[in-house]
Design a protein around this motif. Structure first.
Motif, PDB file in Angstrom:
ATOM      1  N   GLU A  12       1.885   3.455   7.059  1.00 16.88           N
ATOM      2  CA  GLU A  12       0.939   2.406   6.675  1.00 16.88           C
ATOM      3  C   GLU A  12       1.342   1.059   7.269  1.00 16.88           C
ATOM      4  N   PHE A  71      -0.226  12.550   7.570  1.00 18.11           N
ATOM      5  CA  PHE A  71      -0.324  11.320   6.789  1.00 18.11           C
ATOM      6  C   PHE A  71      -1.544  11.366   5.862  1.00 18.11           C
ATOM      7  N   SER A 116      -1.089  13.994   3.126  1.00 20.82           N
ATOM      8  CA  SER A 116      -0.076  13.563   2.168  1.00 20.82           C
ATOM      9  C   SER A 116      -0.601  12.476   1.245  1.00 20.82           C
ATOM     10  N   ARG A 117      -1.423  11.598   1.769  1.00 21.48           N
ATOM     11  CA  ARG A 117      -2.021  10.556   0.918  1.00 21.48           C
ATOM     12  C   ARG A 117      -2.935  11.176  -0.124  1.00 21.48           C
ATOM     13  N   LEU A 137       5.194   7.685   3.858  1.00 24.61           N
ATOM     14  CA  LEU A 137       3.812   7.223   3.996  1.00 24.61           C
ATOM     15  C   LEU A 137       3.759   5.706   4.181  1.00 24.61           C
TER      16      LEU A 137
END
Length: 112
Positions: A50, A23, A26-27, A46
């Motif tokens: 979140e 995560f 990837s962000r 994502l």
């Protein structure tokens, strides 16, 4: 011959830590600050992660301190070491956070 569907192609994560590391990476990719080639086809987006994190925080199951530790150590792509005195408090917070996230992620079919 078995037909490949999106459902049977998607790779589940090993555990909550693995999902959390993915995560954060990837962000960074999404915002253009980091480059990684192996994102894979994952069972969640994502925004899904979140939403879970936000819901757990608002419900009081994840504290601000836990989130800070998750971000700090997640960006290092490793968990804090309980056997190192300076990291022991972070390791406790990390373990509690992953213990909260694991069942949530497993219930959604994101981890094995």
């Amino acid at each position: 011959m078995q037909t490949q569907t999106l459902e049977n192609i998607r790779q589940k994560f090993r555990d909550a830590e693995h999902l959390w590391f993915w995560f954060l990476s990837s962000r960074k990719i999404r915002t253009g600050f980091y480059r990684q080639t192996d994102l894979g086809n994952r069972p969640c987006e994502l925004v899904d992660i979140e939403a879970v994190i936000t819901r757990l925080f608002l419900a009081g199951k994840l504290s601000q301190e836990m989130l800070a530790v998750m971000k700090c150590w997640g960006e290092r792509r490793r968990a804090p070491n309980r056997n190192i005195y300076a990291q022991s408090r972070d390791a406790d917070l990390w373990g509690a956070a992953m213990g909260t996230l694991g069942p949530e992620f497993r219930a959604r079919g994101w981890i094995e």
